[in-house]
Design a protein around this motif. Structure first.
Motif, mmCIF file in Angstrom:
data_model
loop_
_atom_site.group_PDB
_atom_site.id
_atom_site.type_symbol
_atom_site.label_atom_id
_atom_site.label_comp_id
_atom_site.label_asym_id
_atom_site.label_seq_id
_atom_site.Cartn_x
_atom_site.Cartn_y
_atom_site.Cartn_z
ATOM 1 N N LYS A 31 40.161 48.228 -11.464
ATOM 2 C CA LYS A 31 38.809 47.758 -10.844
ATOM 3 C C LYS A 31 37.702 47.684 -11.608
ATOM 4 N N PRO A 32 37.278 48.726 -12.201
ATOM 5 C CA PRO A 32 36.067 48.556 -12.939
ATOM 6 C C PRO A 32 36.451 47.669 -14.154
ATOM 7 N N PRO A 33 37.473 47.352 -14.924
ATOM 8 C CA PRO A 33 37.404 46.128 -15.991
ATOM 9 C C PRO A 33 37.298 45.105 -15.331
ATOM 10 N N VAL A 34 37.889 44.760 -14.150
ATOM 11 C CA VAL A 34 37.639 43.418 -13.345
ATOM 12 C C VAL A 34 36.448 43.065 -13.044
ATOM 13 N N GLU A 35 35.769 44.135 -12.304
ATOM 14 C CA GLU A 35 34.366 43.961 -12.072
ATOM 15 C C GLU A 35 33.225 43.877 -12.846
ATOM 16 N N ASN A 36 33.605 44.531 -13.871
ATOM 17 C CA ASN A 36 32.581 44.454 -15.097
ATOM 18 C C ASN A 36 32.718 43.129 -15.875
ATOM 19 N N PHE A 37 34.046 42.634 -15.981
ATOM 20 C CA PHE A 37 34.137 41.268 -16.709
ATOM 21 C C PHE A 37 33.315 40.088 -15.553
ATOM 22 N N ILE A 38 33.307 40.305 -14.256
ATOM 23 C CA ILE A 38 32.871 39.275 -13.531
ATOM 24 C C ILE A 38 31.222 39.364 -13.578
ATOM 25 N N THR A 39 30.684 40.809 -13.629
ATOM 26 C CA THR A 39 29.346 40.791 -13.737
ATOM 27 C C THR A 39 28.915 40.318 -14.797
ATOM 28 N N ASN A 40 29.638 40.623 -16.293
ATOM 29 C CA ASN A 40 29.291 40.300 -17.332
ATOM 30 C C ASN A 40 28.804 38.639 -17.476
ATOM 31 N N LEU A 41 29.711 37.909 -16.682
ATOM 32 C CA LEU A 41 29.685 36.543 -16.732
ATOM 33 C C LEU A 41 28.321 36.133 -16.142
ATOM 34 N N PHE A 42 27.760 37.062 -15.299
ATOM 35 C CA PHE A 42 26.470 36.584 -14.847
ATOM 36 C C PHE A 42 25.270 36.884 -15.751
ATOM 37 N N MET A 43 25.621 37.607 -16.826
ATOM 38 C CA MET A 43 24.552 38.172 -17.886
ATOM 39 C C MET A 43 23.893 36.981 -18.401
ATOM 40 N N PRO A 44 24.407 35.890 -19.171
ATOM 41 C CA PRO A 44 23.787 34.859 -19.691
ATOM 42 C C PRO A 44 22.731 34.151 -18.792
ATOM 43 N N LEU A 45 23.004 33.901 -17.466
ATOM 44 C CA LEU A 45 21.956 33.224 -16.618
ATOM 45 C C LEU A 45 20.990 34.134 -16.261
ATOM 46 N N SER A 46 21.228 35.509 -16.333
ATOM 47 C CA SER A 46 20.175 36.457 -15.967
ATOM 48 C C SER A 46 19.283 36.447 -17.182
ATOM 49 N N PHE A 47 19.827 36.441 -18.439
ATOM 50 C CA PHE A 47 19.020 36.576 -19.832
ATOM 51 C C PHE A 47 18.121 35.309 -19.567
ATOM 52 N N LEU A 48 18.711 34.030 -19.457
ATOM 53 C CA LEU A 48 17.543 32.815 -19.408
ATOM 54 C C LEU A 48 16.468 32.972 -18.334
ATOM 55 N N HIS A 49 17.111 33.408 -16.973
ATOM 56 C CA HIS A 49 15.870 33.438 -16.051
ATOM 57 C C HIS A 49 15.034 34.470 -16.280
ATOM 58 N N SER A 50 15.387 35.835 -16.842
ATOM 59 C CA SER A 50 14.420 36.546 -17.349
ATOM 60 C C SER A 50 13.400 36.096 -18.381
ATOM 61 N N LEU A 51 13.900 35.436 -19.422
ATOM 62 C CA LEU A 51 12.977 34.741 -20.388
ATOM 63 C C LEU A 51 12.128 33.843 -19.488
ATOM 64 N N LEU A 52 12.534 32.998 -18.659
ATOM 65 C CA LEU A 52 11.781 31.801 -17.922
ATOM 66 C C LEU A 52 10.557 32.623 -17.126
ATOM 67 N N GLN A 53 10.943 34.064 -16.561
ATOM 68 C CA GLN A 53 10.177 34.848 -15.482
ATOM 69 C C GLN A 53 9.051 35.473 -16.752
ATOM 70 N N GLY A 54 9.325 35.243 -18.036
ATOM 71 C CA GLY A 54 8.562 36.169 -18.865
ATOM 72 C C GLY A 54 8.821 37.577 -18.851
ATOM 73 N N ASP A 55 9.916 38.102 -18.520
ATOM 74 C CA ASP A 55 10.068 39.312 -18.405
ATOM 75 C C ASP A 55 11.012 39.841 -19.564
ATOM 76 N N MET A 56 10.637 40.097 -20.763
ATOM 77 C CA MET A 56 11.327 40.225 -22.082
ATOM 78 C C MET A 56 12.371 41.533 -21.837
ATOM 79 N N GLU A 57 11.636 42.448 -21.025
ATOM 80 C CA GLU A 57 12.612 43.676 -20.934
ATOM 81 C C GLU A 57 13.873 43.537 -20.163
ATOM 82 N N ARG A 58 13.710 42.642 -19.038
ATOM 83 C CA ARG A 58 15.036 42.576 -18.526
ATOM 84 C C ARG A 58 15.909 41.471 -19.221
ATOM 85 N N ALA A 59 15.365 40.490 -20.091
ATOM 86 C CA ALA A 59 15.835 39.581 -20.929
ATOM 87 C C ALA A 59 16.897 40.526 -21.894
ATOM 88 N N ASN A 60 16.091 41.275 -22.581
ATOM 89 C CA ASN A 60 16.822 42.307 -23.199
ATOM 90 C C ASN A 60 18.074 43.188 -22.702
#
Lengths: 205, 265
Positions: free
Chosen positions: B82-111
Motif C-alpha cells: 500500500k505505501p508504495p502505491v499510495e506514495n506514487f499516486i500522491t507524488n503525481l499530484f506534486m507538480p500541480l501543487s508546485f505550480l499552484h504554490s508558485l502562483l500563490q506566491g508561497d515559495m515554502e510550499r513550492a519548495n
C-alpha cells in the motif's frame, strides 16, 4: 533610603505589570490541564471493553455534562430558531440534543484501540462574552505518521470551565451541527417540530 | 490541446446538459421573511434541488462502485504494497501543487512540493516506501481563493462530488493546466484521479458510514463539512478566521429573553 526601597519598588512594579499578564494566561494553563484530565478519564472509563453499551452511555453522559457546555452548544446549533421556540419546545430540544449526542458519541468510544492522544498547547481566542476562551490544540494518532489535528475551544468564566466546540482538522463540530439542523428545519416548512421529530426518531432507533 | 478538446466533446455536451438542468431547477428564494432570506443567502445553495438529485446519484455510484472497490483494496490488497502505491499516486499530484504554490506566491510550499517529488522518486526506486517529506496539495480552486475570488454557490458535480462555482472552474482549469497531463495522456490523469479516489475512500470507510447513519440530513452535513474543509485547505492550516462559536450558555434563559426584547423593539 532610595537604595533600600528600590528592590522592593522594582518587585512591586514587576508584579503590577506581570501579574495581569500571568492572570490572563492562567486560563490557558487551566484549559490545557482540563483537557488532559478529561481525556485521561474518558479513555480509562469509556474504552473499557468489559462494560455494557448502557454503562458506557451513562458514563459518557456524566463526562459530557461535566466537560461540555451542553446547553450553550445546543442553543448555538439551533441558530435563529432558538429565539422563536416556545419554552416547552426548548426544554424538549435540550433533552433530545443531549440524548442524541450521548447515543452517537458513546458508541464511537467502543472502537478505540489504544491510539495515543497528545495535548500540544493553547492559544487565546477572541470571545464575544464575559468568558475567556482558549483554543487547546492536540493530536490524535490514528496512524503513527499522520495524526489527526483536534482543537478544543475551552471557555472559562469564574469557576466554570467547559468545552464549547471541537474542531477536527479545522472543521467545527458545532457549526456542522448547526448547518445540518438549520437545513432540516428549512426544508420542512421552517418548523422546529420537524427537527424534534427527527431527533426523537434518531434517539429511539 | 485541440485533440483533448475534441475527445471531450460528448462529456462536454453532457456537462452542458446537466448545467442547463441545474439552472432550471433553482430553488426560489423566500420573499416573505427577511431572516429566512438571510438564511437562504448564508446557505448559498441556490441549486439545492438539482444538487440534491446529483448527490443521491453520486451516493448510489459510491455504494455500488467506489465503496466496494475501496473496501476490497483496504482488506485484500497486501498491506506492505500500500505505501508504495499510495506514495506514487500522491507524488503525481506534486507538480500541480508546485505550480499552484508558485502562483500563490508561497515559495515554502513550492519548495516542499518539489522536494517531495524529487526525493521520493529515487527512494521509491530503492524500496523506501515512506518518504520523510510530507506532501502538499494545492489546486486551481485554492489559487483562485488566494487571489481573492469568493467560492460562490455550492455545486454538486456528477461523480466528482461537492464543489463550488470557484472549485468547478478550478477543476476545469487544472484539467488543462496539470504538468502531468502535458507529458502523459488523459488516461494517466484519469487513472490518477480514480486511484486517488479509491485510496482516500479506503481510509474513511468507517467515518462515511458513521456520518451516513448519524446525520439527520446527510446532504447538508456533507455541504457543511466540504465548505469548512476547503476553507482549512486554503489557509493551509494557518490561523483560523473568526467563526461563530457557542458560548458557555450559563445565562441560558436571561440571554434569550434579552435578545427577544431587543429584537422586539
Amino acid at each position: 533610603m532610595i537604595a533600600r526601597f528600590t528592590p522592593a519598588f522594582v518587585i512591586v512594579l514587576a508584579l503590577l505589570f506581570v501579574a495581569p499578564a500571568a492572570r490572563a494566561d492562567g486560563h490557558l494553563d487551566a484549559s490545557v490541564t482540563f483537557i488532559n484530565s478529561l481525556s485521561d478519564r474518558a479513555i480509562t472509563t469509556l474504552t473499557d471493553s468489559e462494560i455494557t453499551a448502557d454503562e458506557r452511555r451513562s458514563q459518557f453522559r456524566n463526562l459530557f455534562r461535566e466537560g461540555f457546555a451542553v446547553d450553550g452548544i445546543a442553543r448555538f446549533a439551533l441558530g435563529r430558531y432558538w429565539r422563536n421556540a416556545s419554552k416547552q419546545e426548548r426544554e424538549e430540544y435540550l433533552v433530545l440534543f443531549e440524548d442524541v449526542i450521548v447515543t452517537t458519541w458513546a458508541d464511537r468510544f467502543s472502537l478505540y484501540s489504544g491510539q495515543s492522544f497528545e495535548v500540544r498547547g493553547a492559544t487565546n481566542e477572541p470571545s464575544n462574552g464575559p468568558e475567556k476562551v482558549a483554543l487547546v490544540s492536540s493530536q490524535f494518532f490514528t496512524s503513527p505518521t499522520s495524526p489527526v489535528q483536534i482543537e478544543w475551544r475551552v471557555a472559562s468564566q469564574g469557576d466554570v470551565i467547559k468545552i464549547v466546540d471541537v474542531k477536527v482538522e479545522g472543521i467545527s463540530m458545532a457549526n456542522t451541527q448547526r448547518d445540518e439542523f438549520n437545513s432540516v428545519i428549512r426544508n420542512n416548512g421552517r418548523k422546529l417540530s420537524s427537527l424534534l421529530e427527527r431527533l426523537r426518531k434518531m434517539r429511539d432507533s | 490541446m485541440l485533440k483533448t478538446l475534441t475527445d471531450l466533446k460528448p462529456s462536454r455536451f453532457l456537462f452542458a446538459a446537466l448545467l442547463m438542468g441545474a439552472l432550471t431547477a433553482c430553488a426560489t428564494p423566500p420573499s416573505d421573511d427577511k431572516e429566512a432570506l438571510a438564511e437562504f443567502e448564508k446557505a448559498n445553495d441556490p441549486f439545492e434541488p438539482a444538487n440534491r438529485l446529483i448527490f443521491s446519484a453520486n451516493v448510489a455510484v459510491d455504494q455500488l462502485v467506489l465503496q466496494p472497490t475501496a473496501v476490497t483494496y483496504r482488506d485484500l490488497f497486501p498491506d506492505e504494497l500500500k505505501p508504495p502505491v499510495e506514495n506514487f499516486i500522491t507524488n503525481l499530484f506534486m507538480p500541480l501543487s508546485f505550480l499552484h504554490s508558485l502562483l500563490q506566491g508561497d515559495m515554502e510550499r513550492a519548495n516542499l512540493a518539489a522536494t517531495r517529488f524529487f526525493t521520493a522518486l529515487p527512494t521509491f526506486l530503492l524500496g523506501n516506501t515512506m518518504p520523510d517529506k510530507e506532501p502538499v496539495f494545492e489546486d486551481a480552486g485554492q489559487t483562485l481563493a488566494v487571489w481573492g475570488f469568493e467560492p460562490g454557490p455550492y455545486v454538486m458535480l456528477p461523480l466528482i462530488g461537492p464543489s463550488s462555482v470557484r472549485g468547478t472552474l478550478g477543476t476545469i482549469g487544472d484539467f488543462f493546466f496539470d504538468p502531468v497531463g502535458w507529458v502523459t495522456d488523459t488516461p494517466v490523469t484519469i487513472g490518477r484521479a480514480a486511484g486517488n479516489a479509491v485510496v482516500v475512500r479506503s481510509n474513511n470507510v468507517n467515518q462515511v458510514r458513521d456520518l451516513q447513519r448519524n446525520s439527520l440530513d446527510y446532504y447538508a452535513a456533507v455541504r457543511s463539512l466540504y465548505r469548512q474543509q476547503r476553507e482549512a485547505q486554503v489557509r493551509n492550516g494557518g490561523s483560523t478566521p473568526v467563526q461563530p462559536a457557542p458560548t458557555l450558555g450559563l445565562d441560558l434563559e436571561e440571554k434569550s429573553d434579552t435578545k427577544e426584547t431587543a429584537s422586539g423593539k
